[in-house]
Every structure is written in C-alpha cells, then in structure tokens.
Motif scaffolding. Structure first.
Motif, PDB file in Angstrom:
ATOM      1  N   GLY A  51       0.786  -1.225   0.000  1.00  0.00           N
ATOM      2  CA  GLY A  51       0.000   0.000   0.000  1.00  0.00           C
ATOM      3  C   GLY A  51       0.822   1.281   0.000  1.00  0.00           C
ATOM      4  N   GLU A  52       2.127   1.185   0.258  1.00  0.00           N
ATOM      5  CA  GLU A  52       2.989   2.371   0.252  1.00  0.00           C
ATOM      6  C   GLU A  52       3.542   2.607  -1.154  1.00  0.00           C
ATOM      7  N   ALA A  53       3.967   3.843  -1.390  1.00  0.00           N
ATOM      8  CA  ALA A  53       4.523   4.215  -2.690  1.00  0.00           C
ATOM      9  C   ALA A  53       6.046   4.155  -2.662  1.00  0.00           C
ATOM     10  N   LEU A  54       6.634   3.591  -3.700  1.00  0.00           N
ATOM     11  CA  LEU A  54       8.080   3.667  -3.885  1.00  0.00           C
ATOM     12  C   LEU A  54       8.429   5.082  -4.340  1.00  0.00           C
ATOM     13  N   TYR A  55       7.606   5.622  -5.238  1.00  0.00           N
ATOM     14  CA  TYR A  55       7.698   7.031  -5.626  1.00  0.00           C
ATOM     15  C   TYR A  55       6.329   7.490  -6.090  1.00  0.00           C
ATOM     16  N   ARG A  56       6.166   8.792  -6.174  1.00  0.00           N
ATOM     17  CA  ARG A  56       4.894   9.403  -6.577  1.00  0.00           C
ATOM     18  C   ARG A  56       5.087  10.220  -7.854  1.00  0.00           C
ATOM     19  N   ALA A  57       4.016  10.360  -8.615  1.00  0.00           N
ATOM     20  CA  ALA A  57       4.039  11.224  -9.798  1.00  0.00           C
ATOM     21  C   ALA A  57       4.471  12.619  -9.354  1.00  0.00           C
ATOM     22  N   GLY A  58       5.408  13.176 -10.090  1.00  0.00           N
ATOM     23  CA  GLY A  58       5.908  14.504  -9.762  1.00  0.00           C
ATOM     24  C   GLY A  58       7.185  14.486  -8.930  1.00  0.00           C
ATOM     25  N   ASP A  59       7.518  13.344  -8.296  1.00  0.00           N
ATOM     26  CA  ASP A  59       8.785  13.247  -7.573  1.00  0.00           C
ATOM     27  C   ASP A  59       9.920  13.370  -8.568  1.00  0.00           C
ATOM     28  N   ARG A  60      11.011  13.974  -8.130  1.00  0.00           N
ATOM     29  CA  ARG A  60      12.190  14.136  -8.980  1.00  0.00           C
ATOM     30  C   ARG A  60      12.795  12.771  -9.309  1.00  0.00           C
ATOM     31  N   PHE A  61      13.049  12.527 -10.595  1.00  0.00           N
ATOM     32  CA  PHE A  61      13.670  11.286 -11.052  1.00  0.00           C
ATOM     33  C   PHE A  61      15.138  11.294 -10.658  1.00  0.00           C
ATOM     34  N   ASP A  62      15.555  10.253  -9.923  1.00  0.00           N
ATOM     35  CA  ASP A  62      16.967  10.154  -9.554  1.00  0.00           C
ATOM     36  C   ASP A  62      17.487   8.718  -9.556  1.00  0.00           C
ATOM     37  N   ALA A  63      16.589   7.740  -9.744  1.00  0.00           N
ATOM     38  CA  ALA A  63      17.037   6.347  -9.689  1.00  0.00           C
ATOM     39  C   ALA A  63      16.095   5.427 -10.452  1.00  0.00           C
ATOM     40  N   LEU A  64      16.651   4.306 -10.854  1.00  0.00           N
ATOM     41  CA  LEU A  64      15.871   3.175 -11.333  1.00  0.00           C
ATOM     42  C   LEU A  64      15.853   2.165 -10.192  1.00  0.00           C
ATOM     43  N   TYR A  65      14.921   1.232 -10.257  1.00  0.00           N
ATOM     44  CA  TYR A  65      14.778   0.249  -9.193  1.00  0.00           C
ATOM     45  C   TYR A  65      14.637  -1.136  -9.802  1.00  0.00           C
ATOM     46  N   ALA A  66      15.446  -2.070  -9.336  1.00  0.00           N
ATOM     47  CA  ALA A  66      15.326  -3.474  -9.733  1.00  0.00           C
ATOM     48  C   ALA A  66      14.507  -4.170  -8.652  1.00  0.00           C
ATOM     49  N   ILE A  67      13.399  -4.746  -9.038  1.00  0.00           N
ATOM     50  CA  ILE A  67      12.520  -5.389  -8.060  1.00  0.00           C
ATOM     51  C   ILE A  67      13.085  -6.768  -7.719  1.00  0.00           C
ATOM     52  N   ARG A  68      13.454  -6.933  -6.455  1.00  0.00           N
ATOM     53  CA  ARG A  68      13.975  -8.225  -5.975  1.00  0.00           C
ATOM     54  C   ARG A  68      12.837  -9.140  -5.535  1.00  0.00           C
ATOM     55  N   LEU A  69      11.901  -8.606  -4.800  1.00  0.00           N
ATOM     56  CA  LEU A  69      10.770  -9.360  -4.267  1.00  0.00           C
ATOM     57  C   LEU A  69       9.537  -8.494  -4.347  1.00  0.00           C
ATOM     58  N   GLY A  70       8.400  -9.088  -4.658  1.00  0.00           N
ATOM     59  CA  GLY A  70       7.154  -8.345  -4.580  1.00  0.00           C
ATOM     60  C   GLY A  70       6.524  -8.017  -5.906  1.00  0.00           C
ATOM     61  N   PHE A  71       5.451  -7.246  -5.798  1.00  0.00           N
ATOM     62  CA  PHE A  71       4.612  -6.884  -6.935  1.00  0.00           C
ATOM     63  C   PHE A  71       4.161  -5.448  -6.724  1.00  0.00           C
ATOM     64  N   LEU A  72       4.246  -4.614  -7.770  1.00  0.00           N
ATOM     65  CA  LEU A  72       3.848  -3.214  -7.683  1.00  0.00           C
ATOM     66  C   LEU A  72       2.947  -2.856  -8.851  1.00  0.00           C
ATOM     67  N   LYS A  73       2.223  -1.739  -8.693  1.00  0.00           N
ATOM     68  CA  LYS A  73       1.423  -1.222  -9.808  1.00  0.00           C
ATOM     69  C   LYS A  73       1.834   0.223 -10.070  1.00  0.00           C
ATOM     70  N   SER A  74       1.819   0.594 -11.349  1.00  0.00           N
ATOM     71  CA  SER A  74       1.979   1.988 -11.751  1.00  0.00           C
ATOM     72  C   SER A  74       0.587   2.541 -11.981  1.00  0.00           C
ATOM     73  N   ALA A  75       0.329   3.722 -11.449  1.00  0.00           N
ATOM     74  CA  ALA A  75      -0.998   4.315 -11.596  1.00  0.00           C
ATOM     75  C   ALA A  75      -0.878   5.825 -11.714  1.00  0.00           C
ATOM     76  N   VAL A  76      -1.804   6.392 -12.474  1.00  0.00           N
ATOM     77  CA  VAL A  76      -1.927   7.845 -12.573  1.00  0.00           C
ATOM     78  C   VAL A  76      -3.312   8.218 -12.061  1.00  0.00           C
ATOM     79  N   THR A  77      -3.408   9.407 -11.508  1.00  0.00           N
ATOM     80  CA  THR A  77      -4.681   9.881 -10.985  1.00  0.00           C
ATOM     81  C   THR A  77      -5.173  11.017 -11.869  1.00  0.00           C
ATOM     82  N   SER A  78      -6.406  10.912 -12.319  1.00  0.00           N
ATOM     83  CA  SER A  78      -6.984  11.953 -13.178  1.00  0.00           C
ATOM     84  C   SER A  78      -7.347  13.177 -12.333  1.00  0.00           C
ATOM     85  N   SER A  79      -7.650  14.273 -13.007  1.00  0.00           N
ATOM     86  CA  SER A  79      -7.980  15.511 -12.303  1.00  0.00           C
ATOM     87  C   SER A  79      -9.223  15.374 -11.428  1.00  0.00           C
ATOM     88  N   ASP A  80     -10.099  14.414 -11.759  1.00  0.00           N
ATOM     89  CA  ASP A  80     -11.299  14.210 -10.933  1.00  0.00           C
ATOM     90  C   ASP A  80     -11.085  13.142  -9.854  1.00  0.00           C
TER      91      ASP A  80
END
Length: 189
Positions: A51-80
C-alpha cells in the motif's frame, strides 16, 4: 544449544553476482571485474510495505529500481480523482524509467524489496562498460515497446480482450522467471 543471532537485513549488502534475478537485470558475459563494479552500483536496497509508494508522480527522477521481491502497480490519478492503473511490475523488472520527474505513482501490492540504482552512477557505468550500455539501451527499447502495447491494449480492445491479454502477458513473464505459466497468484484486486 546453537547460537542463532538475529541478522539485520538493512545492513546486508546485496550482491548482483549471487542474485537469482541477475540474468534479467544484467547482460550476459560480464567479467568478474565488471560484476564487482556493478555491485557497487546496486548495493542499496529498500523495502516498501503493501500500500505504500516507492515514488509518486511529480517526484524528482533520480534512480531506477530493480525489483527483488514483490509486486507493484503503476498508476496515474486523473484531475477528478480517478485512479488509472497503467502497468504491473514483478520480481526481475526494472522500474522508474522517466524523464525529469516520475510520471506515475508506483505502489506496492505486497511487501516489496528493490535494489536502488542511482541514475547518475548508472550513466557513469554505461559510459565505461559497452555491454552494460547495450543492455541499458535494450531495457529502454523494451519499455517503449511495452508502453506501446499498453496503449494498443487500452485503446482498441474490449474489456474481455484486455483481461485475456493481461493474463497471457503475466503468464509469459512468470515463465521467463522460471515459474509456472499456468498457475500463479494474482496480486491485484
């Protein structure tokens, strides 16, 4: 009675050379010296709780991440306020390819662990190691192809077709990692 000390996982150093996902993250045929150089790059790991975020939209890009364990989703939130899931990521995936800022939220669907690959160090390595430069370019090209496939999927298929394509894609990704292509647990609701 055996002495069984508690190991502080945060202080353990991640070694690419003995990671079971190295074939997905690293090019084949690296010398021992090249692997040692890369291990300096990916020696930091981070845990992300469900349920926690590794990063959020708008955060400054500074790294790539190699997933060792687990499952994540990428999501965008619309204006509404509606959430649109754009992709799912699993062990062995490298995530975070972005421009100046991350364009989506990356949320853990289960407790997850990633290796942090600082982008400035990654660029330095790719400039000095031709095989890693080629591998990085291949990763970027695969991400472009994947994103194009997602756009095609979202824009031209009915709901049932999208679901079937999604499950087939997951099946192939599990098989690439040595798991069953016909029996797996879906981590998303």
């Amino acid at each position: 009675m055996l002495n069984n000390p508690t190991i502080n996982m945060a202080t353990l150093r991640v070694a690419c050379s003995n990671c079971n996902l190295r074939e997905l993250c690293l090019p084949l045929g690296l010398t021992l010296k090249e692997i040692e150089r890369l291990e300096e790059l990916g020696s930091t790991r981070k845990r992300v709780r469900r349920g926690e975020a590794l990063y959020r939209a708008g955060d400054r890009f500074d790294a790539l991440y190699a997933i060792r364990l687990g499952f994540l989703k990428s999501a965008v939130t619309s204006s509404d306020g509606r959430e649109q899931v754009t992709s799912f990521h699993m062990s062995g995936d490298i995530v975070g390819l972005a421009g100046m800022v991350y364009s989506s939220d990356l949320i853990a669907l289960e407790d997850t662990e990633v290796c942090i690959l600082p982008y400035d160090k990654l660029l330095e390595v790719t400039q000095n190691m031709f095989s890693m430069s080629q591998h990085f370019q291949k990763l970027l090209a695969m991400e472009i192809v994947r994103q194009n496939g997602v756009m095609l999927l979202l824009g031209s298929m009915h709901a049932e077709e999208r679901l079937a394509a999604f499950i087939l894609n997951l099946s192939q990704r599990f098989e690439q990692r040595g798991y069953s292509r016909s029996e797996f647990v879906l981590r998303m609701t």
